[in-house]
Motif scaffolding. Structure first.
Motif, PDB file in Angstrom:
ATOM      1  N   VAL A  84       0.727  -1.320  -0.124  1.00 54.28           N
ATOM      2  CA  VAL A  84       0.109  -0.043   0.156  1.00 54.28           C
ATOM      3  C   VAL A  84       0.913   1.329  -0.043  1.00 54.28           C
ATOM      4  CG1 VAL A  84      -1.917   1.528   1.339  1.00 54.28           C
ATOM      5  CG2 VAL A  84      -1.747  -1.307   1.002  1.00 54.28           C
ATOM      6  N   ALA A  85       1.911   1.260   0.990  1.00 58.41           N
ATOM      7  CA  ALA A  85       2.594   2.409   0.992  1.00 58.41           C
ATOM      8  C   ALA A  85       3.612   2.708  -0.352  1.00 58.41           C
ATOM      9  CB  ALA A  85       3.706   2.244   1.901  1.00 58.41           C
ATOM     10  N   GLU A  86       4.036   1.469  -0.873  1.00 62.01           N
ATOM     11  CA  GLU A  86       4.909   1.791  -2.061  1.00 62.01           C
ATOM     12  C   GLU A  86       3.919   2.274  -3.068  1.00 62.01           C
ATOM     13  OE1 GLU A  86       6.679  -1.989  -2.444  1.00 62.01           O
ATOM     14  OE2 GLU A  86       8.077  -1.850  -0.671  1.00 62.01           O
ATOM     15  N   SER A  87       2.776   1.699  -3.086  1.00 60.84           N
ATOM     16  CA  SER A  87       1.859   2.058  -4.349  1.00 60.84           C
ATOM     17  C   SER A  87       1.435   3.587  -4.418  1.00 60.84           C
ATOM     18  CB  SER A  87       0.716   1.125  -4.499  1.00 60.84           C
ATOM     19  OG  SER A  87       0.998  -0.323  -4.752  1.00 60.84           O
ATOM     20  N   CYS A  88       1.215   3.953  -3.121  1.00 62.73           N
ATOM     21  CA  CYS A  88       0.764   5.160  -3.106  1.00 62.73           C
ATOM     22  C   CYS A  88       1.982   6.252  -3.164  1.00 62.73           C
ATOM     23  CB  CYS A  88       0.331   5.510  -1.440  1.00 62.73           C
ATOM     24  SG  CYS A  88      -1.252   4.865  -1.099  1.00 62.73           S
ATOM     25  N   ALA A  89       3.206   5.723  -2.950  1.00 61.71           N
ATOM     26  CA  ALA A  89       4.528   6.613  -3.258  1.00 61.71           C
ATOM     27  C   ALA A  89       4.467   6.732  -4.861  1.00 61.71           C
ATOM     28  CB  ALA A  89       5.512   5.973  -2.591  1.00 61.71           C
ATOM     29  N   GLU A  90       4.020   5.839  -5.544  1.00 64.39           N
ATOM     30  CA  GLU A  90       4.218   6.142  -6.934  1.00 64.39           C
ATOM     31  C   GLU A  90       3.071   7.008  -7.498  1.00 64.39           C
ATOM     32  OE1 GLU A  90       3.212   2.122  -8.459  1.00 64.39           O
ATOM     33  OE2 GLU A  90       5.145   1.359  -7.710  1.00 64.39           O
ATOM     34  N   HIS A  91       2.097   7.489  -6.650  1.00 61.03           N
ATOM     35  CA  HIS A  91       1.191   8.370  -6.945  1.00 61.03           C
ATOM     36  C   HIS A  91       1.116   9.543  -5.787  1.00 61.03           C
ATOM     37  CE1 HIS A  91      -0.109   5.587 -10.315  1.00 61.03           C
ATOM     38  NE2 HIS A  91      -0.127   4.873  -9.272  1.00 61.03           N
ATOM     39  N   ALA A  92       2.021  10.019  -5.527  1.00 57.60           N
ATOM     40  CA  ALA A  92       2.161  10.723  -4.226  1.00 57.60           C
ATOM     41  C   ALA A  92       1.540  12.131  -4.337  1.00 57.60           C
ATOM     42  CB  ALA A  92       3.615  10.969  -3.825  1.00 57.60           C
ATOM     43  N   ASP A  93       1.143  12.467  -5.656  1.00 52.52           N
ATOM     44  CA  ASP A  93       0.511  13.771  -6.095  1.00 52.52           C
ATOM     45  C   ASP A  93      -0.874  13.705  -5.505  1.00 52.52           C
ATOM     46  OD1 ASP A  93       0.140  11.961  -8.178  1.00 52.52           O
ATOM     47  OD2 ASP A  93      -0.719  13.637  -9.247  1.00 52.52           O
ATOM     48  N   VAL A  94      -1.550  12.610  -5.308  1.00 51.94           N
ATOM     49  CA  VAL A  94      -2.916  12.596  -4.929  1.00 51.94           C
ATOM     50  C   VAL A  94      -3.113  11.383  -3.698  1.00 51.94           C
ATOM     51  CG1 VAL A  94      -3.956  13.197  -6.985  1.00 51.94           C
ATOM     52  CG2 VAL A  94      -3.295  10.859  -6.681  1.00 51.94           C
ATOM     53  N   LEU A  95      -2.347  10.476  -3.604  1.00 47.14           N
ATOM     54  CA  LEU A  95      -2.381   9.436  -2.431  1.00 47.14           C
ATOM     55  C   LEU A  95      -1.667   9.513  -1.440  1.00 47.14           C
ATOM     56  CD1 LEU A  95      -2.795   6.275  -4.614  1.00 47.14           C
ATOM     57  CD2 LEU A  95      -4.610   8.042  -3.981  1.00 47.14           C
ATOM     58  N   ILE A  96      -2.417   9.381  -0.232  1.00 45.33           N
ATOM     59  CA  ILE A  96      -1.557   9.425   1.193  1.00 45.33           C
ATOM     60  C   ILE A  96      -1.652   7.901   1.832  1.00 45.33           C
ATOM     61  CG2 ILE A  96      -1.614  10.385   3.529  1.00 45.33           C
ATOM     62  CD1 ILE A  96      -3.266  12.710   2.165  1.00 45.33           C
ATOM     63  N   PRO A  97      -0.818   7.374   2.223  1.00 45.71           N
ATOM     64  CA  PRO A  97      -0.898   6.101   2.619  1.00 45.71           C
ATOM     65  C   PRO A  97      -0.875   5.828   4.257  1.00 45.71           C
ATOM     66  CG  PRO A  97       1.604   6.627   2.465  1.00 45.71           C
ATOM     67  CD  PRO A  97       0.763   7.641   1.905  1.00 45.71           C
ATOM     68  N   PHE A  98      -1.817   5.152   4.595  1.00 50.34           N
ATOM     69  CA  PHE A  98      -1.936   4.797   5.994  1.00 50.34           C
ATOM     70  C   PHE A  98      -1.730   3.259   6.072  1.00 50.34           C
ATOM     71  CE2 PHE A  98      -4.785   7.814   8.548  1.00 50.34           C
ATOM     72  CZ  PHE A  98      -4.171   9.051   8.158  1.00 50.34           C
ATOM     73  N   ALA A  99      -1.619   2.657   7.411  1.00 48.54           N
ATOM     74  CA  ALA A  99      -1.446   1.207   7.341  1.00 48.54           C
ATOM     75  C   ALA A  99      -2.449   0.651   8.301  1.00 48.54           C
ATOM     76  CB  ALA A  99       0.078   1.211   7.902  1.00 48.54           C
ATOM     77  N   SER A 100      -2.292  -0.660   8.660  1.00 49.92           N
ATOM     78  CA  SER A 100      -3.292  -1.165   9.358  1.00 49.92           C
ATOM     79  C   SER A 100      -2.443  -2.478  10.114  1.00 49.92           C
ATOM     80  CB  SER A 100      -4.435  -1.873   8.847  1.00 49.92           C
ATOM     81  OG  SER A 100      -5.250  -2.372   9.983  1.00 49.92           O
ATOM     82  N   VAL A 101      -2.287  -2.373  11.418  1.00 47.18           N
ATOM     83  CA  VAL A 101      -1.465  -3.467  12.269  1.00 47.18           C
ATOM     84  C   VAL A 101      -2.354  -4.115  13.325  1.00 47.18           C
ATOM     85  CG1 VAL A 101       0.464  -3.799  13.871  1.00 47.18           C
ATOM     86  CG2 VAL A 101       0.701  -2.149  11.761  1.00 47.18           C
ATOM     87  N   ASP A 102      -2.698  -5.258  13.101  1.00 47.84           N
ATOM     88  CA  ASP A 102      -3.500  -5.984  14.081  1.00 47.84           C
ATOM     89  C   ASP A 102      -2.960  -5.612  15.339  1.00 47.84           C
ATOM     90  OD1 ASP A 102      -4.760  -7.876  15.491  1.00 47.84           O
ATOM     91  OD2 ASP A 102      -5.230  -9.280  13.855  1.00 47.84           O
ATOM     92  N   PRO A 103      -3.565  -5.227  16.433  1.00 46.76           N
ATOM     93  CA  PRO A 103      -3.101  -5.032  17.579  1.00 46.76           C
ATOM     94  C   PRO A 103      -2.650  -6.321  18.474  1.00 46.76           C
ATOM     95  CG  PRO A 103      -5.409  -4.280  17.722  1.00 46.76           C
ATOM     96  CD  PRO A 103      -4.942  -4.642  16.363  1.00 46.76           C
ATOM     97  N   TRP A 104      -3.257  -7.364  18.182  1.00 43.95           N
ATOM     98  CA  TRP A 104      -3.039  -8.781  18.659  1.00 43.95           C
ATOM     99  C   TRP A 104      -1.570  -9.137  18.408  1.00 43.95           C
ATOM    100  CZ3 TRP A 104      -5.965 -10.525  22.248  1.00 43.95           C
ATOM    101  CH2 TRP A 104      -7.487 -10.268  22.370  1.00 43.95           C
TER     102      TRP A 104
END
Length: 294
Positions: A85-105
């Motif tokens: 997700v982060a790398e794909s958003c970086a390829e389109h950094a003019d319009v996309l902002i990457p967030f992540a999701s980490v399972d708290p478990w």
């Protein structure tokens, strides 16, 4: 690729989903995904790639926050990679902002991952869906992860209210709605007073609770995703026009609800002219640290 120039944007959508990976892996099991489609009356909707999402928002002069949900512990379904997700958003950094999701478990491993995602992959925030992930937001089990996110200085999005995921499946697909009560997130706001928190969605059946938390806690915001604005409760509209005019954010829930549909209905909502740009762009730009000519 240039960064985001806020001055050229008409809106910032703070709530969009990466539903499919480059190799075709879905973010949800077929059972849960089908239930979500039925709930949103989005039968057979395409699951766009992140590149397709970028093109969609670029065409509309909008930016979008993109994330997936990591719920492997509760569902057994492997997530889409945060790195992808982060790398794909970086390829389109003019319009996309990457967030992540980490399972708290995931405990200490999750904390290490969160730090690495921000420091090495440019992630700008984190998404939690307590109902799917199977935890109460105020469970001390998740506190080391919140502590890391607070220290990293990025926001955390918490799903609140009912969810379309699992709706109509026997037993709701194992999803417990009680974890979507925003009062559970109020404890998080108390225990992590510098953590920027976004309560996602009009929080049915706890709309008044969400409004109370956002009014009382200075760093708690509300996004308006997951509902057409024509269905917003009147008290949500009233607070968005007044006490929370600087803390309410445009979010769609793309692709199950498109920005086109959301904005069309928002145009008909009785929102003050001076508040409308705050909701559509200015509040999110401030929260996310975006500036003109970035």
């Amino acid at each position: 690729m240039a960064g985001i120039d806020v001055g050229n944007l008409v809106a910032i959508d703070v709530h969009t989903h990466a539903e499919i990976s480059k190799d075709g892996h879905r973010s949800l099991s077929p059972e849960l995904f089908g239930a979500s489609e039925e709930y949103f009356k989005a039968h057979g909707h395409r699951q766009p790639t992140i590149a397709e999402t970028a093109a969609y928002y670029r065409e509309r002069k909008m930016a979008a926050v993109v994330f997936t949900v990591d719920a492997e512990h509760a569902t057994g379904h492997p997530r889409i990679s945060n790195e992808e997700v982060a790398e794909s958003c970086a390829e389109h950094a003019d319009v996309l902002i990457p967030f992540a999701s980490v399972d708290p478990w995931k405990g200490k491993a999750g904390v290490r991952e969160a730090r690495r995602l921000v420091e090495e992959h440019g992630v700008r925030g984190f998404k939690f869906h307590p109902s799917i992930q199977g935890f109460a937001p105020n469970d001390p089990m998740a506190y080391p992860l919140y502590e890391a996110i607070e220290e990293l200085g990025v926001p955390a999005v918490f799903h609140t209210g009912q969810t379309g995921i699992g709706a109509g499946v026997p037993g709701g697909g194992g999803i417990r709605l009680k974890y979507g009560d925003p009062m559970l997130v109020d404890d998080v706001a108390v225990d992590f007073p510098e953590l920027r928190i976004i309560l996602a969605h009009p929080s049915f059946p706890w709309q008044d609770e969400a409004l109370a938390v956002a009014v009382h806690k200075p760093y708690v915001y509300i996004d308006l995703s997951g509902w057409s604005p024509k269905y917003f409760p009147p008290q949500l509209v009233r607070y968005a026009n007044s006490l929370l005019k600087d803390k309410v954010l445009f979010g769609s829930d793309h692709p199950v609800i498109t920005p086109d549909r959301w904005l069309s209905d928002f145009d008909k909502l009785e929102i003050k002219p001076e508040v409308r740009p705050k909701i559509l762009k200015d509040n999110a730009a401030r929260l996310l640290g975006l500036k003109e000519n970035a």
